[in-house]
Design a protein around this motif. Structure first.
Motif: not given
Length: 447
Positions: A225-253
């Motif tokens: 949900e934080l990813l989505v909120a950052v991605g919806e900010i006006s003027g932002i065209r790209r949002v990346r994230f790093t580094t993920s851990h498989p144990r916390d990688f969920t389908r909603d991402i």
């Protein structure tokens, strides 16, 4: 004594900083630079020109650690000229006051969790203090947030959303150098993202040792949900994230990446080994099958999501069969890039007590075999883009080749030519048709 000296004195305070290691360290240095400049210091480009020489360190691998001490040894002669030295970051936290014994000319040793105390430590330095330390217990709940961040790129910027690590993988020193996991509030993250967007930043990268372990202390938003909120900010065209851990990688991402076009179609998901047996000894707390289930989520997305990973070869006890399972995983996943390293023992980690049974020569053979096989997959993957049109963010120019250098939302380098008399500005976005592919990059023509 005031923390900031009078303006006429500020110009006499200069500093040099060199950064070793990951993007977290790079961003930490941006915050350190901003804090120093706010305290009246001026950044210079060489050790010789600086009053204060700082090395922001990495201890993930032995080579990175040795580079720091080699650099200190190379420039220790400057101590006689009145220069002061500081060691920051992971090596500082790991070695602590032992650094003073190894390099007596160092005056400041500070772990990353203590950077918020930098103004006070600078005052001690200016008063002639020696052996000044900022070493925090790993149980600290504090994060290093500052409005004085001196971002080195005016179009792409980092935001740390979580610091530290609670995973305690057997080979990894990060939990001991960065402390426990502690997240910022989603409110503070979004406020920083909005300030960056207002300042003209269009490409935002959310950072953390395990970025998807983020837990909003306000309880308002999940990581997705934080990813989505950052991605919806006006003027932002790209949002990346790093580094993920498989144990916390969920389908909603994956669902978020599918739903929000500004979320980049790239996931870096370190696997470390393709063998469940090795993963068990690494204390990764997932199996090959668990990891591949998450890969299946990514592959089932409506968007084509690029995948990259980290792999360690030669972990204690890794058999030839274990290694072949890692090679087979490459073929099953078909990564777009792999960052592979030979295992090296790190201080304080559980693996240091394991018999390092893999000879160095064999580690090198396995590493090269893995890189050779991965190169084949990358060549095939990159060739699939020929004929496609891709959006590229301009990063610079290679005038010798007559090319504009850029990067796609899949985090792939795409260099291109243009028929326009004026080159596109750095930070702008261009549509490019891919005409050539290489194992690590693409080439094309502006549409």
């Amino acid at each position: 004594m005031p923390l900031v000296k009078a303006p006429d004195e500020a110009s006499t305070k200069t500093f040099y900083i060199e950064t070793f290691g990951c993007q977290m360290n790079v961003h930490d240095s941006e915050k350190v630079i901003g804090t120093l400049e706010q305290q009246g210091y001026t950044k210079v480009e060489t050790e010789e020109a600086a009053d204060l020489i700082l090395y922001n360190t990495c201890s993930i691998r032995d080579k990175a650690e040795q580079k720091v001490f080699n650099r200190l040894n190379d420039y220790k002669k400057l101590y006689k000229q009145g220069k002061r030295f500081g060691v920051l970051g992971c090596v500082a936290q790991q070695e602590g006051e032992k650094i003073f014994e190894r390099a007596p000319y160092v005056s400041l040793v500070s772990g990353s969790a203590s950077y918020r105390k930098l103004p006070e430590m600078l005052v001690q330095l200016e008063l002639g203090g020696q052996r000044i330390t900022g070493l925090d217990d790993r149980q600290t709940d504090q994060t290093f947030e500052t409005e004085f961040t001196a971002r080195s790129n005016t179009h792409r910027g980092y935001i740390t959303i979580i610091e530290g690590c609670d995973k305690f993988c057997a080979y990894c020193v990060v939990p001991y150098t960065r402390g426990k996991e502690r997240s910022r509030t989603s409110t503070s993250v979004l406020a920083e993202a909005r300030r960056m967007a207002d300042a003209g930043y269009t490409d935002i990268q959310l950072l953390g040792q395990n970025v998807n372990s983020y837990r909003d202390t306000e309880g308002k938003r999940s990581f997705a949900e934080l990813l989505v909120a950052v991605g919806e900010i006006s003027g932002i065209r790209r949002v990346r994230f790093t580094t993920s851990h498989p144990r916390d990688f969920t389908r909603d991402i994956v669902e978020a990446i599918d739903a929000v076009p500004t979320l980049c179609d790239h996931v870096h998901l370190p696997v470390q080994s393709g063998s469940s047996n090795v993963l068990h000894h690494m204390q990764r707390e997932y199996t090959r099958e668990w990891y591949l289930e998450r890969i299946a989520w990514i592959k089932s997305a409506r968007r084509e999501i690029s995948m990259t990973t980290d792999i360690i070869v030669g972990f204690p006890g890794e058999t030839g069969e274990d290694f072949e399972q890692t090679i087979s995983l490459l073929g099953e996943v078909q990564y777009d890039a792999v960052f592979a390293f030979k295992y090296s023992p790190r201080p304080n980690t559980p693996a240091i007590t394991m018999a390092d049974s893999i000879p160095e020569e064999e580690k090198s053979i396995r590493l090269q075999a893995l890189l050779d096989r991965q190169r084949e997959w990358q060549r095939a993957n990159y060739a699939k883009h020929i004929g496609q049109e891709m959006e590229v963010m301009v990063e610079g120019y290679n005038h010798a080749r007559g090319q504009v250098m850029g990067r796609t939302s899949q985090n792939k380098t795409l260099n291109f030519t243009t028929r326009q008399p004026i080159l596109p500005a750095v930070g702008s976005y261009q549509q490019v048709r891919v005409t050539q592919s290489f194992p690590n990059s693409l080439a094309g023509e502006a549409v």
